[in-house]
Scaffold this motif. Structure first.
Motif, PDB file in Angstrom:
ATOM      1  N   PHE A 136      -4.021 -35.347   6.755  1.00  0.00           N
ATOM      2  CA  PHE A 136      -3.709 -35.711   5.379  1.00  0.00           C
ATOM      3  C   PHE A 136      -2.270 -36.211   5.260  1.00  0.00           C
ATOM      4  CE2 PHE A 136      -7.315 -33.601   3.079  1.00  0.00           C
ATOM      5  CZ  PHE A 136      -7.566 -34.657   2.211  1.00  0.00           C
ATOM      6  N   VAL A 137      -1.361 -35.494   5.850  1.00  0.00           N
ATOM      7  CA  VAL A 137       0.052 -35.869   5.761  1.00  0.00           C
ATOM      8  C   VAL A 137       0.291 -37.223   6.426  1.00  0.00           C
ATOM      9  CG1 VAL A 137       2.383 -35.262   6.498  1.00  0.00           C
ATOM     10  CG2 VAL A 137       0.860 -33.498   5.599  1.00  0.00           C
ATOM     11  N   VAL A 138      -0.299 -37.408   7.601  1.00  0.00           N
ATOM     12  CA  VAL A 138      -0.116 -38.675   8.320  1.00  0.00           C
ATOM     13  C   VAL A 138      -0.673 -39.843   7.513  1.00  0.00           C
ATOM     14  CG1 VAL A 138      -0.830 -39.973  10.358  1.00  0.00           C
ATOM     15  CG2 VAL A 138      -0.045 -37.621  10.609  1.00  0.00           C
ATOM     16  N   LEU A 139      -1.818 -39.654   6.876  1.00  0.00           N
ATOM     17  CA  LEU A 139      -2.410 -40.747   6.098  1.00  0.00           C
ATOM     18  C   LEU A 139      -1.543 -41.110   4.895  1.00  0.00           C
ATOM     19  CD1 LEU A 139      -6.243 -39.915   6.144  1.00  0.00           C
ATOM     20  CD2 LEU A 139      -5.028 -41.667   7.421  1.00  0.00           C
ATOM     21  N   PHE A 140      -1.035 -40.136   4.187  1.00  0.00           N
ATOM     22  CA  PHE A 140      -0.190 -40.438   3.028  1.00  0.00           C
ATOM     23  C   PHE A 140       1.124 -41.088   3.457  1.00  0.00           C
ATOM     24  CE2 PHE A 140      -2.879 -37.342   0.704  1.00  0.00           C
ATOM     25  CZ  PHE A 140      -3.169 -38.129  -0.402  1.00  0.00           C
ATOM     26  N   VAL A 141       1.672 -40.637   4.567  1.00  0.00           N
ATOM     27  CA  VAL A 141       2.887 -41.292   5.078  1.00  0.00           C
ATOM     28  C   VAL A 141       2.573 -42.728   5.494  1.00  0.00           C
ATOM     29  CG1 VAL A 141       4.599 -41.268   6.937  1.00  0.00           C
ATOM     30  CG2 VAL A 141       3.978 -39.134   5.785  1.00  0.00           C
ATOM     31  N   ALA A 142       1.403 -42.943   6.110  1.00  0.00           N
ATOM     32  CA  ALA A 142       1.011 -44.293   6.521  1.00  0.00           C
ATOM     33  C   ALA A 142       0.880 -45.218   5.321  1.00  0.00           C
ATOM     34  CB  ALA A 142      -0.298 -44.242   7.300  1.00  0.00           C
ATOM     35  N   ILE A 143       0.316 -44.711   4.219  1.00  0.00           N
ATOM     36  CA  ILE A 143       0.223 -45.535   3.010  1.00  0.00           C
ATOM     37  C   ILE A 143       1.610 -45.875   2.486  1.00  0.00           C
ATOM     38  CG2 ILE A 143      -0.479 -45.503   0.585  1.00  0.00           C
ATOM     39  CD1 ILE A 143      -2.934 -43.900   1.393  1.00  0.00           C
ATOM     40  N   ALA A 144       2.515 -44.914   2.535  1.00  0.00           N
ATOM     41  CA  ALA A 144       3.859 -45.136   2.004  1.00  0.00           C
ATOM     42  C   ALA A 144       4.621 -46.205   2.772  1.00  0.00           C
ATOM     43  CB  ALA A 144       4.642 -43.819   2.003  1.00  0.00           C
ATOM     44  N   ILE A 145       4.439 -46.257   4.091  1.00  0.00           N
ATOM     45  CA  ILE A 145       5.215 -47.209   4.903  1.00  0.00           C
ATOM     46  C   ILE A 145       4.365 -48.378   5.388  1.00  0.00           C
ATOM     47  CG2 ILE A 145       6.804 -45.405   5.641  1.00  0.00           C
ATOM     48  CD1 ILE A 145       5.353 -45.275   8.292  1.00  0.00           C
ATOM     49  N   SER A 146       3.138 -48.494   4.870  1.00  0.00           N
ATOM     50  CA  SER A 146       2.236 -49.543   5.359  1.00  0.00           C
ATOM     51  C   SER A 146       2.779 -50.962   5.196  1.00  0.00           C
ATOM     52  CB  SER A 146       0.876 -49.416   4.674  1.00  0.00           C
ATOM     53  OG  SER A 146       0.975 -49.596   3.277  1.00  0.00           O
ATOM     54  N   PRO A 147       3.469 -51.324   4.095  1.00  0.00           N
ATOM     55  CA  PRO A 147       3.944 -52.709   4.000  1.00  0.00           C
ATOM     56  C   PRO A 147       4.861 -53.108   5.150  1.00  0.00           C
ATOM     57  CG  PRO A 147       4.104 -51.611   1.874  1.00  0.00           C
ATOM     58  CD  PRO A 147       3.786 -50.557   2.879  1.00  0.00           C
ATOM     59  N   TRP A 148       5.785 -52.227   5.486  1.00  0.00           N
ATOM     60  CA  TRP A 148       6.757 -52.577   6.516  1.00  0.00           C
ATOM     61  C   TRP A 148       6.161 -52.496   7.920  1.00  0.00           C
ATOM     62  CZ3 TRP A 148       7.537 -49.449   2.297  1.00  0.00           C
ATOM     63  CH2 TRP A 148       8.343 -50.007   1.290  1.00  0.00           C
ATOM     64  N   LEU A 149       5.277 -51.522   8.144  1.00  0.00           N
ATOM     65  CA  LEU A 149       4.608 -51.447   9.445  1.00  0.00           C
ATOM     66  C   LEU A 149       3.710 -52.662   9.675  1.00  0.00           C
ATOM     67  CD1 LEU A 149       3.572 -47.710   9.987  1.00  0.00           C
ATOM     68  CD2 LEU A 149       5.282 -49.034  11.226  1.00  0.00           C
ATOM     69  N   LEU A 150       2.977 -53.074   8.651  1.00  0.00           N
ATOM     70  CA  LEU A 150       2.111 -54.237   8.798  1.00  0.00           C
ATOM     71  C   LEU A 150       2.934 -55.516   8.928  1.00  0.00           C
ATOM     72  CD1 LEU A 150      -0.793 -53.359   6.341  1.00  0.00           C
ATOM     73  CD2 LEU A 150      -0.945 -53.627   8.820  1.00  0.00           C
ATOM     74  N   ASP A 151       4.084 -55.574   8.264  1.00  0.00           N
ATOM     75  CA  ASP A 151       4.988 -56.717   8.481  1.00  0.00           C
ATOM     76  C   ASP A 151       5.303 -56.864   9.968  1.00  0.00           C
ATOM     77  OD1 ASP A 151       5.146 -57.486   5.864  1.00  0.00           O
ATOM     78  OD2 ASP A 151       7.032 -56.429   5.445  1.00  0.00           O
ATOM     79  N   TRP A 152       5.652 -55.742  10.584  1.00  0.00           N
ATOM     80  CA  TRP A 152       6.039 -55.778  11.996  1.00  0.00           C
ATOM     81  C   TRP A 152       4.840 -56.080  12.891  1.00  0.00           C
ATOM     82  CZ3 TRP A 152       4.643 -52.683  16.199  1.00  0.00           C
ATOM     83  CH2 TRP A 152       5.389 -52.913  17.370  1.00  0.00           C
ATOM     84  N   LEU A 153       3.701 -55.452  12.632  1.00  0.00           N
ATOM     85  CA  LEU A 153       2.528 -55.665  13.475  1.00  0.00           C
ATOM     86  C   LEU A 153       2.047 -57.115  13.418  1.00  0.00           C
ATOM     87  CD1 LEU A 153       0.466 -52.420  12.722  1.00  0.00           C
ATOM     88  CD2 LEU A 153       1.538 -53.031  14.896  1.00  0.00           C
ATOM     89  N   LEU A 154       1.959 -57.665  12.206  1.00  0.00           N
ATOM     90  CA  LEU A 154       1.469 -59.037  12.073  1.00  0.00           C
ATOM     91  C   LEU A 154       2.471 -60.047  12.625  1.00  0.00           C
ATOM     92  CD1 LEU A 154      -0.158 -58.822   8.523  1.00  0.00           C
ATOM     93  CD2 LEU A 154      -1.328 -59.027  10.712  1.00  0.00           C
ATOM     94  N   ALA A 155       3.758 -59.744  12.504  1.00  0.00           N
ATOM     95  CA  ALA A 155       4.757 -60.642  13.091  1.00  0.00           C
ATOM     96  C   ALA A 155       4.740 -60.565  14.617  1.00  0.00           C
ATOM     97  CB  ALA A 155       6.145 -60.293  12.550  1.00  0.00           C
ATOM     98  N   TYR A 156       4.569 -59.353  15.152  1.00  0.00           N
ATOM     99  CA  TYR A 156       4.603 -59.171  16.602  1.00  0.00           C
ATOM    100  C   TYR A 156       3.349 -59.722  17.278  1.00  0.00           C
ATOM    101  CZ  TYR A 156       5.004 -56.820  21.117  1.00  0.00           C
ATOM    102  OH  TYR A 156       5.075 -56.553  22.472  1.00  0.00           O
TER     103      TYR A 156
END
Length: 731
Positions: free
Chosen positions: A226-246
């Protein structure tokens, strides 16, 4: 004449007599291109000439009428000559008139007219179809006819609403409930995977000498997930920025560049965000030739709208604006939050699958490639499972975003063209790349149009009108049941909704789709029976449950009257599972012969009939049409296609998905034949994604691959029966 062809022909001719010309065109056009139905095809072509002429599409009517003048049937030839004279004269008069209407094509203008008025009702002589053109002794007994010419891809360029009223607000409760359900499904799958990994590690440690299991791994991981999923939602824009750019080279899209492709889009973004008091979403671009778009983030101020270079280049100004507006709809309804989480979880897993497959290819000459090959297949299966948690959600949300996009722009017709052009562009990209690219598959769940649906639909564009192409999507009564494993709703259903919006605003729709009433009662009854047979294995489950209840009641009665004492076997209720398995097995056996009928060479359909097979509105997968198609095999090469998940046949008329199952240790695999000309024999099935279950693949050199679908189905039925019987008897 097959029953479905006869019913479609009757419906088309009836629509022609009633003056419903667009319905007549949609019904008759597939039959007209179906060469093996000689009488029906020629009859449909005569009707099409009249329908085209009376709906104002003179160019098509003249082109088709010219082929009829070459018919060896003297009466049809005479009629066509007279009709051609009238049509040519009318065309000259309309070209002189300053009020003539025009529509544009992809690269050339083509004449058209309003579809609501029969302006050319006297352009061709009428024909009494029932008396002269129906029956075994009518005029159309001659099988000699000429294949009609392909018309190319033409767009009506239907206009937008100048003034429109807001649409009635839809209920968002189902969307909200599915959002919560999708989150819980993701949570449950991840928790079960983590528990399995933790248990496996501890079991391994117990069996190894001198090592002790880790007590930490015996704890319940629910809170951690549960904690990991909520943290993932919180930082998803920046993580996906990096993944899609990489991984995919994503870059920022300058607001100075966007107006070069669409001047309307910046105005739409600015006006809508200003009304909502939002900051303008960040714009991104992917250097991908396929036309795609997606949105991710967690809040409107953190939203990113991503389009591909192919979308900007292949869509027109107003069409690009509607796609951006649909992405704004996803932000408005907040469905992009959960979808961002799903993409954040699945994208790294998909890239891991690709990397393991690449390592397996490098080690393919030795025995060390098998761990990587099996590992890549397992990871791909994991990716499919995690993606599957969002299937229901991803099928519902496009309806809402389409609706809001039409309301924002007042242009449902441009969105209709955009969806169709995206489908065509994706099919073209698959042909150009000779495979389904990793970008398309990994990002598919967030795209405006599913690549699976686009493979066949987009590739036959130009062979038929859009009304005919979308006939199955909008008419088949069981079409929504067949999308259960699809990531997107049917394009035809979505376009049908957009057409209804256009009609609500009193503008002519881009596509005129027929209603379900176009199927006769007889056809609906036959289709209903076929659907029951199609779902026999699943209907066997409730029947097995009923059987279990009867068994329990029988043993309880026998025990009460002291006839027989077997209560010690059935008091734990595990026998119910055995009954369910037996019911499932019986269902497989019941539909086996219909699902895999014998293929006779004199009854197989060729790839020339593919447009008709796709557009037959009453088709179901259980119909099992024997086919023998010739074309080039497309798909990923090497171990990334070890499960044969990406097999596509490129025939002369379009693309079609192939399904293959193999024996372990077979000398030749389909992925070894990529790019080669092959002959595919098998069973064509029309579902939300059309496909062919392969029986054999033959190459020009004489090599062949067998796909034992019936054998594996038999093995599955026997295994389920044996397992169910064991549970039933032992408990």
């Amino acid at each position: 004449m097959p029953s479905h062809t006869e019913s479609a022909l009757e419906a088309g001719l009836a629509a022609l007599k009633q003056g419903n010309y667009q319905t007549a065109i949609a019904q008759l056009e597939p039959i007209a291109t179906y060469q093996s139905q000689g009488n029906a095809s020629l009859q449909a072509r005569v009707g099409l000439v009249m329908a085209y002429a009376r709906s104002g599409e003179l160019r098509k009517a003249i082109a088709l009428c010219q082929t009829l003048t070459e018919s060896q049937n003297p009466q049809v030839k005479e009629w066509a000559n007279v009709a051609l004279t009238h049509l040519t004269k009318k065309r000259k008069n309309s070209q002189k008139s300053p009020n003539s209407h025009h529509a544009t094509a992809d690269n050339s203008p083509a004449q058209t007219a309003a579809n609501t008025q029969p302006r050319y009702s006297s352009a061709v002589p009428s024909v009494d179809f029932q008396n002269q053109y129906v029956g075994n002794n009518g005029l159309l007994n001659s099988p000699s006819y000429t294949q009609p010419k392909e018309f190319g891809i033409y767009w009506r360029q239907a206009k937008r609403a100048k003034v429109w009223q807001p649409l009635k607000k839809p209920s968002l409760i189902p969307l909200r409930l599915l959002s919560a359900g999708t989150f819980m499904a993701v949570f449950w799958v991840l928790r079960e995977i983590l528990k399995f990994v933790m248990a496996t590690i501890n079991i391994t440690l117990v069996k190894l000498p001198y090592l002790e299991p880790l007590q930490l791994l015996y704890r319940d991981p629910s809170r951690l997930v549960f904690v990991v999923l909520f943290v993932a939602i919180a930082i998803s824009p920046w993580l996906l920025d990096w993944l899609l750019a990489y991984f995919y080279g994503q870059k920022e899209l300058s607001k100075d560049i966007l107006p070069n492709y669409s001047r309307e889009t910046p105005r739409v973004l600015h006006r809508y965000c200003q009304q909502r008091h939002w900051p303008s979403p960040q714009l991104r671009i992917l250097p991908i030739s396929a036309p795609i778009a997606l949105t991710y983030g967690n809040l409107p101020r953190n939203a990113r709208i991503v389009v591909s270079q192919g979308l900007l280049e292949q869509l027109a100004d107003d069409e690009i604006a509607t796609i951006y507006a649909s992405q704004l709809g996803q932000i408005t309804h907040k469905d992009f939050v959960i979808m961002s989480l799903v993409l954040l979880i699945t994208l790294p897993i998909y890239k891991l699958y690709q990397q393991l497959a690449a390592w397996a290819d490098k080690l393919s000459k030795g025995v060390f490639h098998w761990p990587f090959t099996i590992g890549s297949s397992l990871v791909y299966g994991l990716w499919c499972v995690l993606t599957g948690t969002a299937l229901l959600y991803s099928r519902l949300r496009p309806y809402h975003s389409d609706r809001l996009a039409a309301e924002i722009t007042g242009n449902p017709n441009a969105l209709t063209r955009a969806l169709l052009k995206i489908s065509i562009g994706i099919a073209a990209d698959v042909q150009r790349e000779a495979q389904t690219s990793g970008q398309l598959e990994s990002l598919n769940i967030l795209l405006p149009v599913s690549y699976q649906q686009s493979i066949s639909l987009g590739s036959i564009a130009g062979h038929l009108t859009f009304e005919s192409m979308l006939m199955w999507d909008s008419v088949n009564p069981y079409r929504r049941w067949l999308t259960i494993n699809n990531t997107h709703p049917l394009i035809g259903d979505r376009i049908r909704n957009l057409c209804q919006i256009a009609q609500h605003w009193h503008i002519d729709p881009e596509v005129h789709l027929t209603s379900q009433k176009s199927l006769s009662e007889k056809t609906l009854q036959v289709t209903h029976q076929s659907f029951l047979l199609q779902t026999a294995p699943f209907l066997g489950l409730p029947l097995g449950f009923v059987f279990a209840g009867l068994i329990w009641l029988t043993w309880q009665t026998a025990f009460a009257f002291k006839f027989l004492n077997l209560k010690w076997i059935y008091e734990d209720w595990s026998f119910v599972i055995g009954c369910l398995l037996i019911g499932f097995s019986i269902g497989i056996v019941i539909r086996m012969n219909s699902f895999f009928p014998n293929i006779k060479q004199n009854s197989v359909q060729t790839d020339q009939q593919l447009p008709y097979l796709l557009t037959n509105p009453s088709s179901l997968p259980i119909d099992s049409i024997p086919v023998q198609f010739v074309g080039k095999l497309l798909g990923r090469q090497g171990m990334s296609n070890f499960l044969s998940q990406d097999l596509i046949l490129q025939s002369s008329t379009g693309l079609v998905k192939l399904h293959h199952v193999s024996w372990l240790g077979q000398p030749i695999n389909p992925q070894d034949l990529m790019g080669r000309q092959i002959i595919v024999t098998g069973w064509f099935r029309r579902g939300a994604t059309p496909w062919i279950d392969i029986q054999t693949i033959q190459t020009q050199s004489g090599k062949s691959i067998h796909s034992p679908h019936p054998i594996w189905s038999t093995i599955l039925a026997v295994a389920a029966q044996a397992w169910g019987a064991y549970i039933f008897l032992v408990g």
